[in-house]
Enzyme design. Structure first.
Site, short mmCIF file in Angstrom:
data_model
loop_
_atom_site.label_atom_id
_atom_site.label_comp_id
_atom_site.label_asym_id
_atom_site.label_seq_id
_atom_site.Cartn_x
_atom_site.Cartn_y
_atom_site.Cartn_z
N ASP A 63 -27.49 10.99 2.09
CA ASP A 63 -28.32 10.49 1.43
C ASP A 63 -27.85 11.88 0.50
O ASP A 63 -27.33 12.44 0.17
CB ASP A 63 -29.40 11.71 1.74
CG ASP A 63 -31.21 11.50 1.27
OD1 ASP A 63 -30.57 10.71 -0.21
OD2 ASP A 63 -31.86 11.36 1.47
N ALA A 91 -26.07 3.97 -5.92
CA ALA A 91 -26.54 3.91 -5.41
C ALA A 91 -28.36 4.25 -6.48
O ALA A 91 -27.92 4.50 -6.79
CB ALA A 91 -27.11 5.17 -4.30
N SER A 142 -29.05 0.65 -16.00
CA SER A 142 -29.90 0.06 -16.49
C SER A 142 -30.60 -0.92 -17.44
O SER A 142 -30.75 0.85 -18.18
CB SER A 142 -31.26 0.27 -15.37
OG SER A 142 -32.10 -1.36 -15.15
N TYR A 155 -38.85 4.70 -13.30
CA TYR A 155 -38.04 4.52 -13.00
C TYR A 155 -36.19 4.25 -14.16
O TYR A 155 -35.35 5.12 -14.80
CB TYR A 155 -37.26 3.28 -12.79
CG TYR A 155 -36.20 2.27 -12.36
CD1 TYR A 155 -35.01 2.56 -11.27
CD2 TYR A 155 -35.80 0.62 -13.25
CE1 TYR A 155 -33.77 1.89 -11.20
CE2 TYR A 155 -34.53 0.21 -13.18
CZ TYR A 155 -33.99 0.66 -11.84
OH TYR A 155 -32.43 0.32 -12.18
N ALA A 157 -37.08 5.48 -17.08
CA ALA A 157 -37.27 7.35 -17.53
C ALA A 157 -35.67 7.92 -16.88
O ALA A 157 -35.11 8.34 -18.02
CB ALA A 157 -37.61 7.99 -17.25
N SER A 158 -35.47 7.22 -15.60
CA SER A 158 -34.54 8.26 -14.69
C SER A 158 -33.31 7.59 -15.99
O SER A 158 -32.39 8.10 -15.07
CB SER A 158 -34.79 7.85 -13.36
OG SER A 158 -34.34 6.35 -13.24
N LYS A 159 -33.04 6.44 -16.06
CA LYS A 159 -31.57 5.64 -15.87
C LYS A 159 -31.12 5.72 -17.25
O LYS A 159 -30.46 6.02 -17.80
CB LYS A 159 -32.13 4.07 -16.28
CG LYS A 159 -32.31 3.55 -14.60
CD LYS A 159 -30.76 3.95 -13.62
CE LYS A 159 -30.48 2.79 -12.57
NZ LYS A 159 -29.53 3.32 -11.30
N1 NAP Z 1 -31.46 -5.18 -8.79
C1 NAP Z 1 -31.34 -5.68 -10.09
O1 NAP Z 1 -31.94 -5.77 -10.80
C2 NAP Z 1 -30.01 -3.99 -11.05
C3 NAP Z 1 -30.27 -3.78 -12.48
C4 NAP Z 1 -30.25 -2.68 -13.10
C5 NAP Z 1 -29.78 -1.79 -12.21
N2 NAP Z 1 -29.69 -1.78 -10.84
C6 NAP Z 1 -28.94 -0.39 -10.40
O2 NAP Z 1 -28.27 -1.04 -9.83
C7 NAP Z 1 -27.93 -0.58 -8.22
C8 NAP Z 1 -28.08 -0.79 -6.95
O3 NAP Z 1 -29.14 -1.45 -7.32
P1 NAP Z 1 -29.45 -2.40 -6.54
O4 NAP Z 1 -29.81 -3.95 -6.78
O5 NAP Z 1 -28.26 -3.41 -5.61
O6 NAP Z 1 -30.05 -2.32 -5.15
P2 NAP Z 1 -29.94 -2.46 -3.35
O7 NAP Z 1 -29.91 -3.88 -3.20
O8 NAP Z 1 -31.48 -1.71 -2.92
O9 NAP Z 1 -29.24 -1.14 -2.53
C9 NAP Z 1 -29.25 0.21 -2.77
C10 NAP Z 1 -28.36 0.97 -2.70
O10 NAP Z 1 -28.43 2.07 -2.33
C11 NAP Z 1 -28.34 2.96 -0.78
N3 NAP Z 1 -29.27 3.88 -1.63
C12 NAP Z 1 -30.30 3.59 -2.14
N4 NAP Z 1 -30.65 4.96 -1.04
C13 NAP Z 1 -29.72 6.23 -1.32
C14 NAP Z 1 -30.17 6.83 -0.93
N5 NAP Z 1 -30.41 8.01 -1.48
N6 NAP Z 1 -28.80 7.85 -0.27
C15 NAP Z 1 -27.21 6.91 0.09
N7 NAP Z 1 -27.91 6.03 -0.39
C16 NAP Z 1 -28.36 5.04 -0.83
C17 NAP Z 1 -28.81 1.65 -0.24
O11 NAP Z 1 -28.31 2.15 1.23
P3 NAP Z 1 -29.78 2.71 2.50
O12 NAP Z 1 -30.79 2.06 2.16
O13 NAP Z 1 -28.86 2.40 3.46
O14 NAP Z 1 -29.63 4.27 2.26
C18 NAP Z 1 -27.89 0.24 -0.38
O15 NAP Z 1 -27.22 0.70 -0.08
C19 NAP Z 1 -29.37 0.80 -8.61
O16 NAP Z 1 -28.32 2.10 -9.84
C20 NAP Z 1 -30.28 -0.21 -9.24
O17 NAP Z 1 -30.95 1.18 -10.25
C21 NAP Z 1 -30.18 -2.66 -10.32
#
Ligand code: NAP
Length: 242
Positions: A63, A91, A142, A155, A157-159
Protein backbone atom coordinates in the site's frame (compact mmCIF):
# COMPACT_ATOMS: atom_id res chain seq x y z
CA UNK A 1 17.08 8.02 -27.41
CA UNK A 2 18.30 5.87 -24.55
CA UNK A 3 17.73 2.12 -24.53
CA UNK A 4 15.81 0.64 -21.60
CA UNK A 5 17.51 -2.73 -21.97
CA UNK A 6 18.54 -3.96 -18.49
CA UNK A 7 17.31 -0.75 -16.86
CA UNK A 8 15.41 -1.33 -13.61
CA UNK A 9 11.92 0.17 -13.86
CA UNK A 10 9.45 0.24 -10.95
CA UNK A 11 5.75 0.86 -11.69
CA UNK A 12 3.17 1.38 -8.94
CA UNK A 13 -0.48 0.65 -9.68
CA UNK A 14 0.69 -1.85 -12.29
CA UNK A 15 -2.17 -4.33 -11.92
CA UNK A 16 -4.59 -2.57 -14.27
CA UNK A 17 -5.31 0.60 -16.24
CA UNK A 18 -2.46 2.94 -17.17
CA UNK A 19 0.10 1.13 -14.97
CA UNK A 20 -0.56 -2.22 -16.65
CA UNK A 21 -0.37 -0.53 -20.07
CA UNK A 22 2.99 1.01 -19.19
CA UNK A 23 4.28 -2.37 -17.97
CA UNK A 24 3.18 -4.10 -21.20
CA UNK A 25 4.73 -1.48 -23.46
CA UNK A 26 7.96 -1.14 -21.47
CA UNK A 27 8.38 -4.95 -21.49
CA UNK A 28 9.12 -4.77 -25.23
CA UNK A 29 12.30 -2.81 -24.34
CA UNK A 30 13.81 -5.66 -22.28
CA UNK A 31 14.05 -3.89 -18.89
CA UNK A 32 13.97 -5.44 -15.44
CA UNK A 33 10.54 -4.64 -14.03
CA UNK A 34 9.21 -4.30 -10.51
CA UNK A 35 5.40 -4.21 -10.49
CA UNK A 36 3.49 -3.02 -7.43
CA UNK A 37 -0.15 -2.81 -6.28
CA UNK A 38 -2.12 -3.85 -3.20
CA UNK A 39 -3.78 -6.98 -4.57
CA UNK A 40 -1.72 -9.86 -5.86
CA UNK A 41 -3.91 -11.83 -8.34
CA UNK A 42 -4.18 -9.23 -11.15
CA UNK A 43 -0.59 -8.16 -10.61
CA UNK A 44 0.70 -11.73 -10.89
CA UNK A 45 -1.50 -12.38 -13.95
CA UNK A 46 0.00 -9.35 -15.67
CA UNK A 47 3.56 -10.33 -14.69
CA UNK A 48 3.02 -13.84 -16.09
CA UNK A 49 1.67 -12.44 -19.35
CA UNK A 50 4.63 -10.17 -20.06
CA UNK A 51 7.04 -11.02 -22.84
CA UNK A 52 10.07 -11.06 -20.51
CA UNK A 53 12.10 -13.82 -18.82
CA UNK A 54 10.62 -14.56 -15.37
CA UNK A 55 13.84 -13.54 -13.62
CA UNK A 56 13.47 -10.02 -15.05
CA UNK A 57 10.10 -9.39 -13.36
CA UNK A 58 9.40 -8.94 -9.64
CA UNK A 59 5.97 -8.48 -8.12
CA UNK A 60 5.41 -6.70 -4.83
CA UNK A 61 2.15 -6.14 -2.96
CA UNK A 62 2.19 -2.94 -0.97
CA UNK A 63 0.00 0.00 0.00
CA UNK A 64 1.84 3.10 -1.24
CA UNK A 65 -0.14 5.39 1.06
CA UNK A 66 1.86 3.98 3.97
CA UNK A 67 5.58 4.67 4.44
CA UNK A 68 6.23 0.96 5.06
CA UNK A 69 4.53 0.03 1.75
CA UNK A 70 6.66 2.41 -0.31
CA UNK A 71 9.76 1.26 1.57
CA UNK A 72 8.95 -2.37 0.73
CA UNK A 73 8.63 -1.63 -2.99
CA UNK A 74 11.97 0.17 -3.11
CA UNK A 75 13.70 -2.45 -0.94
CA UNK A 76 12.41 -5.25 -3.19
CA UNK A 77 13.85 -3.55 -6.27
CA UNK A 78 17.26 -3.06 -4.66
CA UNK A 79 17.30 -6.59 -3.24
CA UNK A 80 16.39 -8.23 -6.56
CA UNK A 81 18.17 -5.95 -9.04
CA UNK A 82 20.59 -3.75 -7.06
CA UNK A 83 19.34 -0.38 -8.33
CA UNK A 84 16.35 1.62 -9.61
CA UNK A 85 16.80 3.57 -12.84
CA UNK A 86 13.20 4.68 -13.36
CA UNK A 87 10.46 4.86 -10.72
CA UNK A 88 6.94 5.52 -12.00
CA UNK A 89 4.53 6.77 -9.32
CA UNK A 90 1.37 5.79 -11.18
CA UNK A 91 -1.03 4.41 -8.53
CA UNK A 92 -3.74 6.90 -7.69
CA UNK A 93 -7.34 7.15 -6.57
CA UNK A 94 -10.14 9.61 -7.16
CA UNK A 95 -13.89 9.70 -7.34
CA UNK A 96 -16.53 12.28 -8.05
CA UNK A 97 -18.45 13.68 -5.10
CA UNK A 98 -19.60 17.15 -4.11
CA UNK A 99 -17.13 18.51 -1.55
CA UNK A 100 -19.73 18.82 1.22
CA UNK A 101 -20.50 15.11 0.91
CA UNK A 102 -16.90 13.97 1.08
CA UNK A 103 -16.01 12.53 4.47
CA UNK A 104 -12.61 13.04 6.07
CA UNK A 105 -11.59 9.43 5.54
CA UNK A 106 -12.13 9.80 1.79
CA UNK A 107 -10.20 13.08 1.74
CA UNK A 108 -7.28 11.40 3.53
CA UNK A 109 -7.39 8.39 1.21
CA UNK A 110 -7.05 10.59 -1.88
CA UNK A 111 -4.31 12.83 -0.45
CA UNK A 112 -2.35 9.95 1.09
CA UNK A 113 -2.48 7.84 -2.10
CA UNK A 114 -1.85 10.58 -4.66
CA UNK A 115 0.52 12.90 -2.78
CA UNK A 116 1.93 11.55 0.46
CA UNK A 117 3.03 8.35 -1.30
CA UNK A 118 5.22 10.41 -3.64
CA UNK A 119 6.76 12.19 -0.64
CA UNK A 120 7.54 8.73 0.80
CA UNK A 121 9.08 7.77 -2.54
CA UNK A 122 11.24 10.91 -2.74
CA UNK A 123 12.36 10.51 0.88
CA UNK A 124 13.41 6.90 0.43
CA UNK A 125 14.68 6.90 -3.13
CA UNK A 126 16.55 10.18 -3.64
CA UNK A 127 19.47 9.29 -1.32
CA UNK A 128 19.78 5.94 -3.11
CA UNK A 129 19.63 7.49 -6.59
CA UNK A 130 22.25 10.07 -5.55
CA UNK A 131 24.52 7.22 -4.44
CA UNK A 132 24.10 5.29 -7.70
CA UNK A 133 24.71 8.41 -9.83
CA UNK A 134 21.20 9.38 -10.96
CA UNK A 135 17.80 8.15 -12.09
CA UNK A 136 14.34 9.20 -13.15
CA UNK A 137 11.14 9.61 -11.14
CA UNK A 138 8.03 9.93 -13.32
CA UNK A 139 4.87 11.00 -11.47
CA UNK A 140 1.54 10.40 -13.16
CA UNK A 141 -0.49 13.51 -12.48
CA UNK A 142 -3.64 14.63 -14.30
CA UNK A 143 -5.02 17.47 -16.41
CA UNK A 144 -7.47 17.82 -13.51
CA UNK A 145 -4.61 19.61 -11.72
CA UNK A 146 -4.69 22.48 -14.19
CA UNK A 147 -8.25 23.71 -13.92
CA UNK A 148 -11.04 23.18 -11.44
CA UNK A 149 -13.12 20.06 -11.96
CA UNK A 150 -16.57 20.15 -10.34
CA UNK A 151 -17.09 17.21 -7.95
CA UNK A 152 -13.40 16.26 -8.18
CA UNK A 153 -12.05 19.04 -5.94
CA UNK A 154 -9.94 16.88 -3.64
CA UNK A 155 -8.57 14.77 -6.50
CA UNK A 156 -7.70 17.89 -8.53
CA UNK A 157 -6.07 19.47 -5.47
CA UNK A 158 -4.00 16.35 -4.81
CA UNK A 159 -2.67 16.39 -8.38
CA UNK A 160 -2.02 20.16 -8.36
CA UNK A 161 -0.01 19.69 -5.17
CA UNK A 162 1.80 16.74 -6.77
CA UNK A 163 2.80 18.98 -9.69
CA UNK A 164 4.28 21.73 -7.57
CA UNK A 165 5.99 19.27 -5.22
CA UNK A 166 7.51 17.48 -8.23
CA UNK A 167 8.66 20.74 -9.83
CA UNK A 168 10.27 21.83 -6.57
CA UNK A 169 12.02 18.52 -5.97
CA UNK A 170 13.10 18.41 -9.62
CA UNK A 171 15.04 21.60 -9.02
CA UNK A 172 16.59 20.17 -5.85
CA UNK A 173 18.00 17.08 -7.54
CA UNK A 174 18.77 18.06 -11.14
CA UNK A 175 22.46 18.54 -10.32
CA UNK A 176 22.55 14.98 -8.99
CA UNK A 177 21.51 13.67 -12.41
CA UNK A 178 18.04 12.82 -11.09
CA UNK A 179 15.16 13.83 -13.36
CA UNK A 180 11.70 14.34 -11.89
CA UNK A 181 8.86 14.51 -14.40
CA UNK A 182 5.09 14.88 -14.17
CA UNK A 183 3.02 13.29 -16.91
CA UNK A 184 -0.52 14.72 -16.92
CA UNK A 185 -3.06 12.81 -19.00
CA UNK A 186 -6.54 14.03 -19.74
CA UNK A 187 -9.37 11.57 -19.12
CA UNK A 188 -8.20 8.08 -20.07
CA UNK A 189 -10.14 4.96 -20.92
CA UNK A 190 -9.65 2.95 -17.70
CA UNK A 191 -11.97 1.86 -14.92
CA UNK A 192 -10.68 4.73 -12.78
CA UNK A 193 -13.16 5.69 -10.04
CA UNK A 194 -14.51 4.23 -6.88
CA UNK A 195 -17.62 2.30 -6.00
CA UNK A 196 -17.88 4.63 -3.00
CA UNK A 197 -18.19 7.74 -5.16
CA UNK A 198 -20.35 8.83 -8.05
CA UNK A 199 -18.89 8.16 -11.49
CA UNK A 200 -18.05 11.16 -13.63
CA UNK A 201 -20.78 11.67 -16.24
CA UNK A 202 -19.37 10.38 -19.52
CA UNK A 203 -21.09 13.19 -21.45
CA UNK A 204 -18.59 15.65 -19.92
CA UNK A 205 -15.77 14.03 -21.87
CA UNK A 206 -15.82 14.17 -25.66
CA UNK A 207 -13.03 11.72 -26.35
CA UNK A 208 -10.83 9.78 -23.95
CA UNK A 209 -7.17 8.96 -24.33
CA UNK A 210 -6.36 5.29 -24.72
CA UNK A 211 -4.10 3.54 -22.22
CA UNK A 212 -1.67 2.93 -25.08
CA UNK A 213 -1.39 6.66 -25.86
CA UNK A 214 -0.49 7.42 -22.25
CA UNK A 215 1.93 4.47 -22.06
CA UNK A 216 3.70 5.60 -25.26
CA UNK A 217 4.17 9.05 -23.75
CA UNK A 218 5.63 7.54 -20.58
CA UNK A 219 8.00 5.48 -22.74
CA UNK A 220 9.10 8.59 -24.62
CA UNK A 221 9.91 10.29 -21.30
CA UNK A 222 11.78 7.22 -20.02
CA UNK A 223 13.94 7.11 -23.17
CA UNK A 224 14.71 10.85 -23.22
CA UNK A 225 18.16 12.12 -24.08
CA UNK A 226 20.53 11.66 -21.10
CA UNK A 227 21.61 15.32 -21.31
CA UNK A 228 18.09 16.78 -21.29
CA UNK A 229 15.37 16.88 -18.64
CA UNK A 230 11.71 16.54 -19.61
CA UNK A 231 10.01 18.02 -16.54
CA UNK A 232 6.29 18.28 -17.39
CA UNK A 233 4.20 16.67 -20.11
CA UNK A 234 0.49 17.18 -20.79
CA UNK A 235 -1.37 14.78 -23.05
CA UNK A 236 -4.86 15.34 -24.45
CA UNK A 237 -6.87 13.43 -27.04
CA UNK A 238 -7.59 14.90 -30.42
CA UNK A 239 -11.25 15.79 -30.78
CA UNK A 240 -11.80 12.83 -33.07
CA UNK A 241 -9.93 9.53 -33.11
CA UNK A 242 -8.36 8.66 -36.43
N1 NAP B 1 -8.07 7.22 -15.93
C1 NAP B 1 -8.04 8.53 -16.06
O1 NAP B 1 -8.98 9.16 -16.61
C2 NAP B 1 -6.84 9.31 -15.57
C3 NAP B 1 -6.61 10.59 -16.10
C4 NAP B 1 -5.51 11.33 -15.66
C5 NAP B 1 -4.66 10.78 -14.70
N2 NAP B 1 -4.90 9.54 -14.22
C6 NAP B 1 -3.97 9.02 -13.21
O2 NAP B 1 -3.34 7.87 -13.73
C7 NAP B 1 -3.00 6.98 -12.68
C8 NAP B 1 -3.54 5.60 -12.99
O3 NAP B 1 -4.94 5.70 -13.18
P1 NAP B 1 -5.82 4.50 -13.79
O4 NAP B 1 -6.95 5.13 -14.50
O5 NAP B 1 -4.96 3.52 -14.50
O6 NAP B 1 -6.37 3.86 -12.42
P2 NAP B 1 -6.98 2.40 -12.12
O7 NAP B 1 -7.36 1.71 -13.38
O8 NAP B 1 -8.02 2.63 -11.07
O9 NAP B 1 -5.74 1.62 -11.47
C9 NAP B 1 -5.19 2.08 -10.27
C10 NAP B 1 -4.00 1.21 -9.88
O10 NAP B 1 -3.44 1.72 -8.66
C11 NAP B 1 -3.39 0.66 -7.68
N3 NAP B 1 -3.56 1.29 -6.37
C12 NAP B 1 -4.59 2.06 -5.95
N4 NAP B 1 -4.39 2.45 -4.69
C13 NAP B 1 -3.21 1.92 -4.29
C14 NAP B 1 -2.46 1.94 -3.07
N5 NAP B 1 -2.88 2.58 -1.99
N6 NAP B 1 -1.28 1.26 -3.02
C15 NAP B 1 -0.83 0.61 -4.11
N7 NAP B 1 -1.49 0.54 -5.29
C16 NAP B 1 -2.67 1.19 -5.36
C17 NAP B 1 -4.50 -0.31 -8.11
O11 NAP B 1 -4.27 -1.65 -7.69
P3 NAP B 1 -4.82 -2.23 -6.28
O12 NAP B 1 -6.28 -1.83 -6.20
O13 NAP B 1 -4.59 -3.71 -6.35
O14 NAP B 1 -3.97 -1.60 -5.25
C18 NAP B 1 -4.38 -0.24 -9.63
O15 NAP B 1 -3.31 -1.07 -10.06
C19 NAP B 1 -3.58 7.61 -11.40
O16 NAP B 1 -2.59 8.31 -10.72
C20 NAP B 1 -4.64 8.57 -11.93
O17 NAP B 1 -4.86 9.65 -11.05
C21 NAP B 1 -5.97 8.79 -14.63
Amino acid sequence: MQSLSDKVVVITGASRGIGAGIAELFASENPRLVLAARKKPDLQKLADSLDLPKKQVAVVTADISKAAGMRRIIATAYRKFGRIDIFINNAGVGFAKPIHEMIEKEYDLILDTNLKSVYFCFRELIPKMKKQGGGQIINISSMAAKQGVPNMAVYAASKAALNIMSDSVGGEVRNDNIKVCTLSPASTDTGFGSPGGRKRPSSSVVTKLTIREVAETALHIAKQNPNAWISNVDIRPLAKKR
